[in-house]
Write a protein that holds these residues in place. Structure first.
Motif, PDB file in Angstrom:
ATOM      1  N   HIS A  71       0.643  -1.210   0.118  1.00  0.00           N
ATOM      2  CA  HIS A  71       0.096  -0.080   0.078  1.00  0.00           C
ATOM      3  C   HIS A  71       0.991   1.234  -0.115  1.00  0.00           C
ATOM      4  N   THR A  72       2.031   1.226  -0.734  1.00  0.00           N
ATOM      5  CA  THR A  72       2.769   2.375  -0.975  1.00  0.00           C
ATOM      6  C   THR A  72       2.192   3.169  -2.253  1.00  0.00           C
ATOM      7  N   VAL A  73       1.147   2.690  -2.930  1.00  0.00           N
ATOM      8  CA  VAL A  73       0.589   3.253  -3.785  1.00  0.00           C
ATOM      9  C   VAL A  73      -1.070   3.261  -3.607  1.00  0.00           C
ATOM     10  N   ASP A  74      -1.866   4.302  -3.893  1.00  0.00           N
ATOM     11  CA  ASP A  74      -3.189   4.293  -3.879  1.00  0.00           C
ATOM     12  C   ASP A  74      -3.893   3.330  -4.570  1.00  0.00           C
ATOM     13  N   TRP A  75      -4.770   2.676  -4.571  1.00  0.00           N
ATOM     14  CA  TRP A  75      -5.303   1.503  -5.292  1.00  0.00           C
ATOM     15  C   TRP A  75      -6.824   1.096  -4.835  1.00  0.00           C
ATOM     16  N   THR A  76      -7.513   0.669  -5.964  1.00  0.00           N
ATOM     17  CA  THR A  76      -8.633   0.055  -5.679  1.00  0.00           C
ATOM     18  C   THR A  76      -9.249  -0.945  -6.742  1.00  0.00           C
ATOM     19  N   LEU A  77      -9.962  -1.888  -6.348  1.00  0.00           N
ATOM     20  CA  LEU A  77     -10.710  -2.742  -7.555  1.00  0.00           C
ATOM     21  C   LEU A  77     -12.149  -2.703  -7.492  1.00  0.00           C
ATOM     22  N   GLY A  78     -12.556  -2.431  -8.522  1.00  0.00           N
ATOM     23  CA  GLY A  78     -14.100  -2.458  -8.895  1.00  0.00           C
ATOM     24  C   GLY A  78     -14.701  -3.426  -9.856  1.00  0.00           C
ATOM     25  N   ALA A  79     -15.810  -3.458 -10.393  1.00  0.00           N
ATOM     26  CA  ALA A  79     -16.205  -4.513 -11.515  1.00  0.00           C
ATOM     27  C   ALA A  79     -17.305  -3.700 -12.325  1.00  0.00           C
ATOM     28  N   MET A  80     -17.508  -4.480 -13.488  1.00  0.00           N
ATOM     29  CA  MET A  80     -18.415  -4.026 -14.539  1.00  0.00           C
ATOM     30  C   MET A  80     -18.737  -5.208 -14.905  1.00  0.00           C
ATOM     31  N   SER A  81     -20.440  -5.174 -15.531  1.00  0.00           N
ATOM     32  CA  SER A  81     -20.996  -6.299 -15.960  1.00  0.00           C
ATOM     33  C   SER A  81     -20.594  -6.555 -17.497  1.00  0.00           C
ATOM     34  N   THR A  82     -20.237  -7.570 -17.899  1.00  0.00           N
ATOM     35  CA  THR A  82     -19.746  -8.250 -19.137  1.00  0.00           C
ATOM     36  C   THR A  82     -20.802  -9.299 -19.601  1.00  0.00           C
ATOM     37  N   PRO A  83     -20.974  -9.297 -20.838  1.00  0.00           N
ATOM     38  CA  PRO A  83     -21.673 -10.413 -21.322  1.00  0.00           C
ATOM     39  C   PRO A  83     -21.124 -11.760 -20.767  1.00  0.00           C
ATOM     40  N   ALA A  84     -19.946 -11.999 -20.829  1.00  0.00           N
ATOM     41  CA  ALA A  84     -19.300 -13.121 -20.878  1.00  0.00           C
ATOM     42  C   ALA A  84     -19.274 -13.536 -19.174  1.00  0.00           C
ATOM     43  N   TRP A  85     -19.001 -12.559 -18.354  1.00  0.00           N
ATOM     44  CA  TRP A  85     -19.077 -12.864 -16.956  1.00  0.00           C
ATOM     45  C   TRP A  85     -20.538 -13.125 -16.552  1.00  0.00           C
ATOM     46  N   LEU A 129     -30.178 -16.827 -17.947  1.00  0.00           N
ATOM     47  CA  LEU A 129     -31.117 -15.752 -18.081  1.00  0.00           C
ATOM     48  C   LEU A 129     -30.740 -15.437 -19.576  1.00  0.00           C
ATOM     49  N   PRO A 130     -31.593 -14.654 -20.573  1.00  0.00           N
ATOM     50  CA  PRO A 130     -31.062 -14.139 -21.822  1.00  0.00           C
ATOM     51  C   PRO A 130     -29.992 -13.071 -21.579  1.00  0.00           C
ATOM     52  N   GLU A 131     -29.025 -13.005 -22.458  1.00  0.00           N
ATOM     53  CA  GLU A 131     -28.010 -12.255 -22.307  1.00  0.00           C
ATOM     54  C   GLU A 131     -27.908 -10.804 -21.675  1.00  0.00           C
ATOM     55  N   ALA A 132     -28.888 -10.188 -22.324  1.00  0.00           N
ATOM     56  CA  ALA A 132     -29.352  -8.671 -21.824  1.00  0.00           C
ATOM     57  C   ALA A 132     -29.966  -8.768 -20.539  1.00  0.00           C
ATOM     58  N   GLU A 133     -30.613  -9.695 -19.914  1.00  0.00           N
ATOM     59  CA  GLU A 133     -31.297  -9.931 -18.644  1.00  0.00           C
ATOM     60  C   GLU A 133     -30.063 -10.172 -17.640  1.00  0.00           C
ATOM     61  N   GLY A 134     -29.087 -11.010 -18.140  1.00  0.00           N
ATOM     62  CA  GLY A 134     -28.103 -11.320 -16.933  1.00  0.00           C
ATOM     63  C   GLY A 134     -27.199 -10.164 -16.964  1.00  0.00           C
ATOM     64  N   VAL A 135     -26.888  -9.463 -17.914  1.00  0.00           N
ATOM     65  CA  VAL A 135     -25.925  -8.218 -17.732  1.00  0.00           C
ATOM     66  C   VAL A 135     -26.614  -7.111 -16.949  1.00  0.00           C
ATOM     67  N   ALA A 136     -27.980  -7.160 -17.070  1.00  0.00           N
ATOM     68  CA  ALA A 136     -28.612  -5.873 -16.420  1.00  0.00           C
ATOM     69  C   ALA A 136     -28.891  -6.414 -14.813  1.00  0.00           C
ATOM     70  N   ARG A 137     -29.046  -7.764 -14.596  1.00  0.00           N
ATOM     71  CA  ARG A 137     -28.987  -8.337 -13.355  1.00  0.00           C
ATOM     72  C   ARG A 137     -27.557  -8.189 -12.459  1.00  0.00           C
ATOM     73  N   LEU A 138     -26.592  -8.359 -13.286  1.00  0.00           N
ATOM     74  CA  LEU A 138     -25.292  -8.369 -12.714  1.00  0.00           C
ATOM     75  C   LEU A 138     -24.941  -6.991 -12.586  1.00  0.00           C
ATOM     76  N   TRP A 139     -25.227  -6.106 -13.234  1.00  0.00           N
ATOM     77  CA  TRP A 139     -25.290  -4.621 -12.817  1.00  0.00           C
ATOM     78  C   TRP A 139     -25.805  -4.101 -11.569  1.00  0.00           C
ATOM     79  N   GLU A 140     -26.988  -4.554 -11.181  1.00  0.00           N
ATOM     80  CA  GLU A 140     -27.620  -4.420 -10.189  1.00  0.00           C
ATOM     81  C   GLU A 140     -26.932  -4.993  -9.104  1.00  0.00           C
ATOM     82  N   ASP A 141     -26.426  -6.281  -9.151  1.00  0.00           N
ATOM     83  CA  ASP A 141     -25.707  -6.885  -8.024  1.00  0.00           C
ATOM     84  C   ASP A 141     -24.611  -5.824  -7.745  1.00  0.00           C
ATOM     85  N   ILE A 142     -23.814  -5.293  -8.675  1.00  0.00           N
ATOM     86  CA  ILE A 142     -22.656  -4.548  -8.390  1.00  0.00           C
ATOM     87  C   ILE A 142     -23.128  -3.146  -7.732  1.00  0.00           C
TER      88      ILE A 142
END
Length: 418
Positions: free
Chosen positions: A143-157, A165-178
């Motif tokens: 931690h001698t450098v400031d850092w963080t990790l986040g996420a985004m919903s992708t079709p593959a994930w 779920l259909p791909e679009a629904e899965g992506v939307a639900r995963l975004w809501e989880d994030i």
């Protein structure tokens, strides 16, 4: 915590970017920022760049990646191409560390990206990359450098998390989880993060006051593991103070408090409660038996070869570098989903990590000799895997033989949790 009135997706994305930049790395006017993100993350990255410049950033750089290009290196390239890493790439990364660039990593990887690829080749490239990036890895882990990790919903994930779920629904639900686990759905996300990290700080303070000799895990899944703790160990979790003196949150989400085990004092059996995605391969059904700190037996229902290659990376790879406590009711767990991504799944369950310890988890750990003398583990890898569940009991073991309950049925039972 009050929930916000309904927000549009665009408003949530903007607030997520604000939280990653402002709370995650605590960027200030005059700061510099490096963002590493998949090409699918363009809308989120643009919001982060805008937020950084509004904050007064001097410079923002974006390191784009396309995970499919990594697969093509293995499937279409020669062995030499698979193992080639230009040294100037690492030199550039080191220069950015020296120049004080904060780092935001955005994850959205396909957990099965490298399925079917030669595991030995992947392991060799991963090891070479780790050897070349020692300086950067040390800066991040220390931690001698400031850092963080986040996420985004992708079709593959999303296909991995919600295959029915259909791909679009899965992506939307995963975004809501994030958005949910990152506290973006709260009325004031920044204030929600402040309250949450304050609670984790109280838990860390309690554990540091106790200075337990070891922690003991027992679960219905078969875990019966005693993890001796490094001498002068330090529990940490939630927010940290980075090199600029700024309060940062290295992982978003985060619900863990963690410390350094003693590399020679781990004994018993650990059974995975969730699969692990490593080197683009899902490894499930892990069972390890430890003696004198070392994993002397390690099996997996799937991904056995990948697991064995991981443990053979170097001398420290078969020993522990982290032990972390996470309540079974954490927001990630409450989604009811298996994310097949360590950033999320490790914050749904107590876990251990093979390999390198964090120098910040040992008093005087910035000195390598002191870290080793205290029992800290050194390795090229640091790979978390989950052993906690709603059946897990955890006790703190004192040096005089007393047993103090810390968790029962996966939940905190100490007053500091309130």
């Amino acid at each position: 915590m009050l929930r916000a009135m309904s927000k549009t997706f665009e408003e949530k994305l903007r607030e997520y970017a604000r939280v990653l930049v402002g709370t995650g790395v605590g960027l200030k006017a005059g700061g510099k920022l490096l963002i590493n993100a998949p090409i699918d993350a363009v809308p989120l990255v643009r919001e982060m760049v805008a937020e950084a410049y509004r904050t007064g950033a001097l410079d923002v750089r974006v390191d784009w990646r396309d995970d499919q290009l990594e697969r093509l290196r293995y499937t279409e390239g020669s062995r030499e191409a698979a193992l080639f890493i230009p040294e100037w790439v690492m030199e550039q990364a080191e220069r950015m560390v020296d120049d004080g660039y904060a780092r935001i990593g955005i994850r959205g990887d396909d957990p099965n990206l490298l399925a079917g690829v030669d595991g030995q080749l992947i392991a060799e490239r991963t090891k070479r990359g780790a050897e070349l990036s020692r300086k950067v890895s040390a800066a991040i882990s220390g931690h001698t450098v400031d850092w963080t990790l986040g996420a985004m919903s992708t079709p593959a994930w999303a296909r991995s998390v919600y295959p029915d779920l259909p791909e679009a629904e899965g992506v939307a639900r995963l975004w809501e989880d994030i958005f949910t686990v990152s506290r973006i759905n709260e009325a004031d996300p920044a204030a929600a993060w402040q309250a949450h990290t304050d609670r984790l700080a109280r838990l860390s303070a309690y554990l540091n006051e106790q200075q337990f000799d070891a922690v003991h895990f027992r679960s219905a899944e078969g875990t019966d593991l005693t993890v001796g703790l490094a001498d002068g160990h330090i529990w940490d979790g939630g927010a940290m103070t980075g090199p600029t003196g700024t309060r940062t949150v290295p992982n978003m989400p985060t619900d863990e408090v963690f410390t350094a085990p003693h590399r020679d004092r781990v004994d018993g059996v650990a059974v995975a409660s969730k699969p692990l995605s490593v080197h683009g391969t899902l490894v499930s059904g892990i069972r390890m038996r430890f003696e004198g700190g070392r994993a002397v037996e390690a099996t997996a229902e799937t991904g056995q070869d990948t697991l064995q290659q991981l443990l053979a990376t170097d001398e420290g790879a078969a020993r522990l570098g982290e032990v972390a406590l996470v309540p079974a009711s954490a927001p990630v767990a409450q989604t009811g989903s298996l994310f097949n991504m360590t950033l999320f799944d490790e914050n749904a369950a107590s876990h251990i990590a093979m390999g390198r310890c964090y120098s910040t988890n040992v008093q005087g750990g910035s000195d390598e000799q002191a870290l080793t003398a205290a029992g800290g583990n050194r390795s090229l890898i640091h790979v978390d895997w989950m052993i906690g569940s709603p059946t897990t009991d955890v006790d703190g073991l004192t040096r005089d033989g007393n047993r103090i309950p810390l968790m029962r049925q996966g939940e905190w039972v100490v007053d500091a949790a309130n």
